[in-house]
Design an enzyme around this catalytic site. Structure first.
Site, PDB file in Angstrom:
ATOM      1  N   GLY A  14       9.132  -9.781  -1.581  1.00  0.00           N
ATOM      2  CA  GLY A  14       7.984  -9.760  -2.269  1.00  0.00           C
ATOM      3  C   GLY A  14       6.827 -10.645  -1.687  1.00  0.00           C
ATOM      4  N   ASN A  16       4.376  -9.489   0.308  1.00  0.00           N
ATOM      5  CA  ASN A  16       3.008  -8.491  -0.150  1.00  0.00           C
ATOM      6  C   ASN A  16       2.628  -8.577  -1.452  1.00  0.00           C
ATOM      7  OD1 ASN A  16       2.313  -6.986   2.192  1.00  0.00           O
ATOM      8  ND2 ASN A  16       4.326  -6.985   2.551  1.00  0.00           N
ATOM      9  N   LEU A  87      12.034   0.231  -3.084  1.00  0.00           N
ATOM     10  CA  LEU A  87      12.996   1.047  -2.168  1.00  0.00           C
ATOM     11  C   LEU A  87      13.728   2.064  -3.059  1.00  0.00           C
ATOM     12  CD1 LEU A  87      14.551  -1.563  -0.160  1.00  0.00           C
ATOM     13  CD2 LEU A  87      12.553  -0.430   0.300  1.00  0.00           C
ATOM     14  N   ASN A 104       1.794   3.265  -1.959  1.00  0.00           N
ATOM     15  CA  ASN A 104       2.601   2.377  -1.501  1.00  0.00           C
ATOM     16  C   ASN A 104       2.330   2.186  -0.226  1.00  0.00           C
ATOM     17  OD1 ASN A 104       5.644   1.919  -0.807  1.00  0.00           O
ATOM     18  ND2 ASN A 104       5.856   3.778   0.316  1.00  0.00           N
ATOM     19  N   HIS A 106       3.871   1.533   3.839  1.00  0.00           N
ATOM     20  CA  HIS A 106       4.898   1.767   4.819  1.00  0.00           C
ATOM     21  C   HIS A 106       4.593   1.158   5.989  1.00  0.00           C
ATOM     22  CE1 HIS A 106       8.658   3.954   5.880  1.00  0.00           C
ATOM     23  NE2 HIS A 106       7.950   4.054   7.119  1.00  0.00           N
ATOM     24  N   ASP A 147       7.043   9.107   1.385  1.00  0.00           N
ATOM     25  CA  ASP A 147       6.330   8.768   2.333  1.00  0.00           C
ATOM     26  C   ASP A 147       5.471  10.050   2.960  1.00  0.00           C
ATOM     27  OD1 ASP A 147       7.333   5.996   2.608  1.00  0.00           O
ATOM     28  OD2 ASP A 147       8.935   6.778   4.192  1.00  0.00           O
ATOM     29  N   GLU A 176       0.155  -6.203   7.272  1.00  0.00           N
ATOM     30  CA  GLU A 176       0.239  -5.935   5.870  1.00  0.00           C
ATOM     31  C   GLU A 176      -0.374  -6.997   4.921  1.00  0.00           C
ATOM     32  OE1 GLU A 176       4.045  -3.285   5.320  1.00  0.00           O
ATOM     33  OE2 GLU A 176       4.491  -5.454   5.248  1.00  0.00           O
TER      34      GLU A 176
HETATM   35  C1  GAR Z   1       7.160  -4.196   3.810  1.00  0.00           C
HETATM   36  O1  GAR Z   1       7.143  -4.271   5.219  1.00  0.00           O
HETATM   37  C2  GAR Z   1       6.824  -3.015   3.340  1.00  0.00           C
HETATM   38  O2  GAR Z   1       6.090  -2.093   4.331  1.00  0.00           O
HETATM   39  C3  GAR Z   1       8.299  -2.163   3.473  1.00  0.00           C
HETATM   40  O3  GAR Z   1       9.156  -3.390   2.946  1.00  0.00           O
HETATM   41  C4  GAR Z   1       8.688  -4.557   3.205  1.00  0.00           C
HETATM   42  C5  GAR Z   1       8.336  -5.459   2.093  1.00  0.00           C
HETATM   43  O4  GAR Z   1       8.213  -6.807   2.345  1.00  0.00           O
HETATM   44  N1  GAR Z   1       8.474  -1.002   2.712  1.00  0.00           N
HETATM   45  C6  GAR Z   1       9.110   0.128   3.021  1.00  0.00           C
HETATM   46  O5  GAR Z   1       9.580  -0.074   4.212  1.00  0.00           O
HETATM   47  C7  GAR Z   1       8.826   1.185   2.222  1.00  0.00           C
HETATM   48  N2  GAR Z   1       9.620   2.550   2.866  1.00  0.00           N
HETATM   49  P1  GAR Z   1       7.945  -7.806   1.193  1.00  0.00           P
HETATM   50  O6  GAR Z   1       9.054  -7.692   0.420  1.00  0.00           O
HETATM   51  O7  GAR Z   1       8.046  -9.149   1.992  1.00  0.00           O
HETATM   52  O8  GAR Z   1       6.500  -7.550   0.791  1.00  0.00           O
END
Ligand code: GAR
Length: 196
Positions: A14, A16, A87, A104, A106, A147, A176
């Site tokens: 989490g 992001n 996910l 979303n 990615h 995606d 990100e």
């Molecule tokens: C992020 O890097 C996001 O882009 C990825 O999960 C991570 C979550 O990080 N998402 C995917 O891979 C979706 N297919 P976080 O929990 O630290 O925000």
């Protein structure tokens, strides 16, 4: 009350979600008023608590086959949904309830290295194995296919021959954290309720 009320969906750490919550706590354009997760032990729960944002946990079955999530989104008057490391597949039912108002992030330059099962470190391992010289992030609208929704924003970073997947992951996470919240804000402003 802010005109735009965002719910962040997240399954894991989490970081992001945290950045987006903090960003909007200093803005008047919108607010993150709810976090939803499918993992009862996800670190995002504690991050949301520390930032005073309610967090609800729903099972995969709740999301796919019941109205529970819809009801809680309605209760919190949610206008936009942001997937930040979520996910599970978003059911068509929710996509119809929020037409054009779910995005979303990615961790690759889609359409490369996307699709079911491609998340987190798996993406960066695939980038490394393919010998890519650059990677990055993609922010896109969510539709019924993993995606594949309309791309809203991309940013890239180099992949050096010496970069291990962990290093690639760090570089992508930096991108990100730099861009996601700002792009969410721009997107929300372009997509007020009732214009889709
Ligand atoms: C992020 O890097 C996001 O882009 C990825 O999960 C991570 C979550 O990080 N998402 C995917 O891979 C979706 N297919 P976080 O929990 O630290 O925000």
């Amino acid at each position: 009350m802010e005109e735009f009320r965002i719910c962040v969906f997240a399954s894991g750490s989490g970081t992001n979600a945290e950045k987006i919550i903090q960003y909007f706590q200093n803005r008047k354009t919108a607010a993150v008023v709810l976090v939803i997760t499918n993992k009862p032990d996800a670190q995002v729960i504690e991050r949301a608590r520390l930032l005073h944002v309610p967090c609800e946990v729903f099972s995969k079955n709740d999301l796919a086959d019941t109205q529970k999530v819809d009801d809680v989104l309605h209760l919190h008057k949610i206008t936009h949904i942001v997937l930040a490391g979520f996910l599970l597949q978003v059911p068509t039912r929710l996509i119809r309830l929020f037409p054009g108002r779910i995005i979303n992030i990615h961790p690759s330059l889609l359409p490369k290295f996307g699709g079911k099962g491609m998340y987190g470190i798996k993406v960066h391992e695939a980038v490394k194995a393919a010998g890519e010289t650059e990677t990055g992030i993609t922010i896109h609208e969510v539709n019924e296919h993993y995606d594949e929704g309309k791309i809203i924003f991309q940013a890239n970073c180099p992949v050096l021959p010496t970069d291990a997947p962990d290093q690639i992951a760090n570089n992508v996470q930096q991108l990100e954290h730099t861009h996601f919240a700002r792009e969410v804000e721009k997107w929300v402003m372009r997509h007020p309720v009732g214009t889709d």
